[in-house]
Design an enzyme around this catalytic site. Structure first.
Site, PDB file in Angstrom:
ATOM      1  N   THR A 259      30.394 -36.590 -57.010  1.00 26.69           N
ATOM      2  CA  THR A 259      29.462 -37.562 -56.454  1.00 26.69           C
ATOM      3  C   THR A 259      28.082 -36.932 -56.357  1.00 26.69           C
ATOM      4  OG1 THR A 259      29.010 -39.000 -54.557  1.00 26.69           O
ATOM      5  CG2 THR A 259      30.093 -36.900 -54.081  1.00 26.69           C
TER       6      THR A 259
ATOM      7  N   GLU B 257      34.183 -40.674 -51.003  1.00 23.85           N
ATOM      8  CA  GLU B 257      35.016 -39.790 -50.201  1.00 23.85           C
ATOM      9  C   GLU B 257      36.180 -40.507 -49.509  1.00 23.85           C
ATOM     10  OE1 GLU B 257      30.875 -37.990 -50.370  1.00 23.85           O
ATOM     11  OE2 GLU B 257      31.770 -39.989 -50.243  1.00 23.85           O
TER      12      GLU B 257
ATOM     13  N   LYS C  13      11.573 -46.539 -39.159  1.00 23.02           N
ATOM     14  CA  LYS C  13      11.111 -46.606 -37.773  1.00 23.02           C
ATOM     15  C   LYS C  13       9.627 -46.968 -37.782  1.00 23.02           C
ATOM     16  CE  LYS C  13      11.325 -44.364 -33.289  1.00 23.02           C
ATOM     17  NZ  LYS C  13      11.737 -43.180 -32.499  1.00 23.02           N
TER      18      LYS C  13
ATOM     19  N   TRP D 105      13.471 -49.941 -34.916  1.00 21.38           N
ATOM     20  CA  TRP D 105      14.283 -49.531 -36.055  1.00 21.38           C
ATOM     21  C   TRP D 105      14.475 -50.754 -36.946  1.00 21.38           C
ATOM     22  CZ3 TRP D 105      15.220 -44.638 -37.183  1.00 21.38           C
ATOM     23  CH2 TRP D 105      15.192 -43.685 -36.161  1.00 21.38           C
TER      24      TRP D 105
END
Length: 560
Positions: A195, A341, A451, A456
């Site tokens: 990956t 994963e 941000k 956020w």
């Protein structure tokens, strides 16, 4: 440790390990007459498939492959690749699915790092091997793959400067179709691949036989009878996710075990994909948004009936704009969530009967979530100190995971493995919320959250807004530093051909500002800059590559 009573074992009793052989043993049981198709070049039934897998096992054994050896595959999505999915691990060897879209230098690194011994390589990828062959440290033998043999058995093969053991079909035809696969420890290494989600060299992800069998059982529990994408033995399956990408998301193992008709498209070409889709009556596929976007915007798509086709999207977020375009064509599109994963399934959208009765626009918020937590998977959200946050649909934190098929770490990289599993949970690097209904909503990648002005802001939310602008084909949003607000979002868009010259960045920004003025969206969701580009940089598996965008397109986006 809890004290338990262990069931006494009768010495002569059979205690079968969970190995891929267990999946393979089912292939002639149920509907062996169903077909496995490769483009318009090759087709066979499951009885033949069973024999060919055993022939391949004999070929590999004859050239010296033993348990624990690594056999690499460089091929387009094909019936041959499917045979390798079974023959190689059933021998006790390790299947290395090479990402052929990596650079030659990266492919060289992965082959040496994985200790590849034998390489099965399509002739299209011979130039890559020619470029790196003198630097390969462990590879001893090569088997060539060619599509020409299906059209002309006497066609000459590509010339190579490295020695070949032979051509795949020829080797199989001369091998016995009898091979008795042995049992071995279910925790034996079965597969590996690499990956490239971070800087530096690719990381090797690996899975045991037990993990892959358990992942297949998860799919078996989740999809047959499943309300959004109900699968059964009547389905016709065509993956549009490269088989080198997380074992084609695990579905080839499920489809083979259940004797689905399977269609493998080889190199991804829009015309071939649509031709196979219609001719072979494909009912189920999975792909990244880039591929679906390419097909949805094909002129042919609007001229054919796609109402029998279900598509599971993963790899990147399914935007509401793309979901709506697909649904309007009759495509039953929905989303799942996972990582390399995690093998990869962690959650999949689960539509209720009531939700399926809603209008297309009303269904979009449900279909574009990351999904309901999959069977046997545990997900949690944590704050910066590792504390668990409420699963109330509002609290947002880093998503962490546990499950019986998740990779134990990165191959030969103890430090990165410890970081991946810090605190006993696999860290996804995604920011998410989990609802009381077990639905997961991905807010963003940790590194992609913007941000701005003390807020956020999710780049995915802004991309969703932009995707719903008529004429926008693709969107990507990233944050750049801003002296006043900390960061500000900036967007690049690909415009559909029919809308070239009709849309302007200023007009799109004005449309978003109007939604701010009406109180529909937050003011921080209007990008400072919107730039039109011919294409958006992608990773080797088709995801939007924001790392490249930040580096390569900074000057274009910021205008200085």
């Amino acid at each position: 440790m809890i004290q338990t009573r262990i069931i006494p074992r009768t010495p002569s009793a059979y205690d079968p390990p969970l190995i891929i052989k267990m999946l393979f043993n089912q292939v002639t049981k149920y509907n062996p007459q169903r077909e496995i198709v490769y483009r318009d070049l090759f087709r066979m039934n499951y009885t033949t498939f069973d024999k060919r897998v055993r022939q391949l096992a004999n070929v590999l054994t004859e050239i010296g492959v033993k348990g624990g050896d690594t056999v690499a595959v460089m091929d387009w999505d094909s019936h041959r690749y499917l045979e390798c999915f079974f023959a190689i691990p059933c021998l006790g060897a390790v299947l290395h699915t090479i990402n052929v879209r990596l650079s030659p230098a990266q492919i060289l690194y992965t082959m040496n790092h994985a200790d590849d011994k034998v390489v099965i390589v399509h002739e299209d990828f011979v130039p890559i091997i020619e470029a790196i062959k003198d630097q390969l440290t462990t590879v001893e033998k090569f088997i060539i793959v060619s599509d020409k043999v299906y059209q002309d058995p006497n066609a000459p093969l590509v010339e190579t400067s490295f020695r070949l053991e032979g051509e795949y079909e020829s080797l199989l035809s001369n091998a016995s179709d009898q091979y008795d696969f042995s049992d071995f420890d279910e925790n034996s290494l079965a597969t590996t691949f690499y990956t490239t989600g971070t800087t530096g060299n690719p990381k090797g992800v690996y899975f045991s036989h037990r993990q892959l069998v358990m992942h297949t059982f998860c799919l078996l529990a989740y999809f047959p009878g499943y309300r959004a994408l109900p699968l059964d033995h009547r389905d016709v399956y065509m993956p549009i996710t490269p088989l080198f990408h997380v074992h084609g998301w695990g579905f080839p193992y499920l489809a083979t075990m259940l004797n689905f008709k399977q269609v493998y498209p080889g190199r991804y070409e829009p015309e071939m994909l649509l031709r196979l889709l219609l001719k072979e009556k494909v009912t189920f596929s999975h792909c990244v948004p880039t591929i679906l976007n390419m097909l949805v915007n094909s002129p042919v798509a609007k001229q054919v009936d796609l109402s029998k086709w279900s598509v599971l999207i993963g790899g990147s977020a399914l935007t509401k704009g793309l979901a709506k375009a697909a649904l309007e064509l009759g495509i039953n599109v929905t989303q799942g969530y996972g990582m390399s994963e995690t093998a990869p399934i962690m959650s999949v959208v689960h539509m209720t009967d009531e939700q399926l009765q809603l209008s297309i626009d009303e269904q979009l918020p449900f279909r574009t979530k990351a999904g309901k937590i999959a069977p046997f998977v545990e997900l949690d959200i944590i704050d910066d100190d590792g504390n668990s946050l409420p699963h109330d649909g509002d609290a947002v934190g880093e998503l962490v995971a546990r499950g019986p098929w998740m990779s134990q770490g990165y191959y030969k990289d103890a430090e990165a493995s410890e970081k991946l599993w810090a605190g006993g949970w696999l860290h996804t690097g995604d920011v998410a919320a989990i609802g009381t209904d077990y639905y997961v909503t991905i807010a963003d990648r940790v590194k992609d959250v913007i941000k701005t002005g003390g807020e956020w802001v999710s780049s995915l939310d802004i991309e969703n807004l932009l995707s719903q602008v008529e004429g926008v084909a693709e969107s990507a949003v990233i944050g750049f530093p801003d002296p006043r607000w900390g960061e500000r979002p900036h967007a690049i868009l690909v415009i559909k051909p029919d809308y070239q010259g009709k849309l302007t960045p200023e007009g799109i920004k004005a449309g978003l500002q109007a939604r701010v003025d009406s109180g529909e969206i937050n003011k921080w969701y209007v990008p400072d800059n919107i730039k039109f580009v011919p294409e958006i940089p992608k990773t080797s598996v088709g995801k939007i590559d924001k790392k490249r965008i930040r580096v390569e397109m900074k000057e274009l986006i910021l205008g200085h």
